[in-house]
Design a protein around this motif. Structure first.
Motif, mmCIF file in Angstrom:
data_model
loop_
_atom_site.group_PDB
_atom_site.id
_atom_site.type_symbol
_atom_site.label_atom_id
_atom_site.label_comp_id
_atom_site.label_asym_id
_atom_site.label_seq_id
_atom_site.Cartn_x
_atom_site.Cartn_y
_atom_site.Cartn_z
ATOM 1 N N LYS A 48 13.200 -13.165 -0.713
ATOM 2 C CA LYS A 48 13.290 -13.335 0.736
ATOM 3 C C LYS A 48 13.590 -14.791 1.084
ATOM 4 C CE LYS A 48 10.279 -9.471 1.926
ATOM 5 N NZ LYS A 48 9.111 -9.060 2.722
ATOM 6 N N THR A 61 9.788 -12.868 6.566
ATOM 7 C CA THR A 61 8.850 -11.860 7.075
ATOM 8 C C THR A 61 9.484 -10.484 7.216
ATOM 9 O OG1 THR A 61 9.354 -12.521 9.346
ATOM 10 C CG2 THR A 61 7.456 -13.578 8.281
ATOM 11 N N ASP A 62 10.764 -10.368 6.910
ATOM 12 C CA ASP A 62 11.473 -9.086 6.996
ATOM 13 C C ASP A 62 10.869 -8.105 5.999
ATOM 14 O OD1 ASP A 62 13.442 -6.982 6.523
ATOM 15 O OD2 ASP A 62 14.827 -8.232 7.664
ATOM 16 N N GLN A 63 10.620 -6.893 6.423
ATOM 17 C CA GLN A 63 10.002 -5.884 5.567
ATOM 18 C C GLN A 63 11.018 -5.001 4.843
ATOM 19 O OE1 GLN A 63 6.650 -5.874 4.941
ATOM 20 N NE2 GLN A 63 6.734 -7.753 6.148
#
Length: 163
Positions: A48, A61-63
């Motif tokens: 990430k 913070t992207d899931q």
């Protein structure tokens, strides 16, 4: 049997790409293990972080898995670029094949410099303060996982006259 100067071929391309995948895997495996040991957290954050260089700090913070895959592809793309450059230099500068350890160390220092003085500052990755211990650890990883393997393995993938 006389060694031949390499000409472009599918075998050379395959060997160079394989070498790039190998050293890229050495590097990322070491980074993942180091991160997990030092933090106890899921090391997927590394991919990430790499993605954030292009897509910004929100990638961290992207899931979704797309950001992780993008980080993985970017990592291998960068490793492949440095591998191709090394191979091109190796076949043009005879000194490199005769001095494998200094070559590996110098090339790792070159990679560290390009990444830390050009690529990362120009990217959108979150920046932290400079930490000497972290910088030396990263340089050591580049020496052991990329520089020295490239230096010792490149001459084996295609025999070159005079090497």
């Amino acid at each position: 049997m006389e060694k031949k100067t390499p000409s472009f071929s599918a075998t050379i391309l395959f060997n160079v790409l394989s070498l790039g995948l190998l050293v890229g895997s050495f590097d990322i495996a070491t980074q993942l293990i180091k991160y997990f040991i030092s933090t106890g957290k899921n090391p997927v954050i590394i991919f990430k972080y790499i993605s954030s260089g292009i897509s910004g700090p929100g990638a961290i913070t992207d899931q979704g898995t797309n950001v992780i895959l993008m980080g993985l592809l970017l990592h291998y793309g960068i490793a492949m670029s440095f591998t191709i450059l090394f191979c091109l230099l190796y076949y043009r500068i005879k000194w490199m094949s005769a001095h494998k350890i200094p070559t590996g160390v110098i090339y790792a220092l070159f990679i560290w410099s390009v990444m830390n003085l050009i690529v990362v500052p120009l990217s959108q990755t979150p920046k932290g303060p400079f930490n000497v211990l972290h910088a030396l650890t990263e340089l050591l990883i580049l020496i052991l996982m990329i520089g020295l393997p490239l230096s010792f393995l490149t001459g084996r993938i295609v025999p070159v006259k005079g090497h």
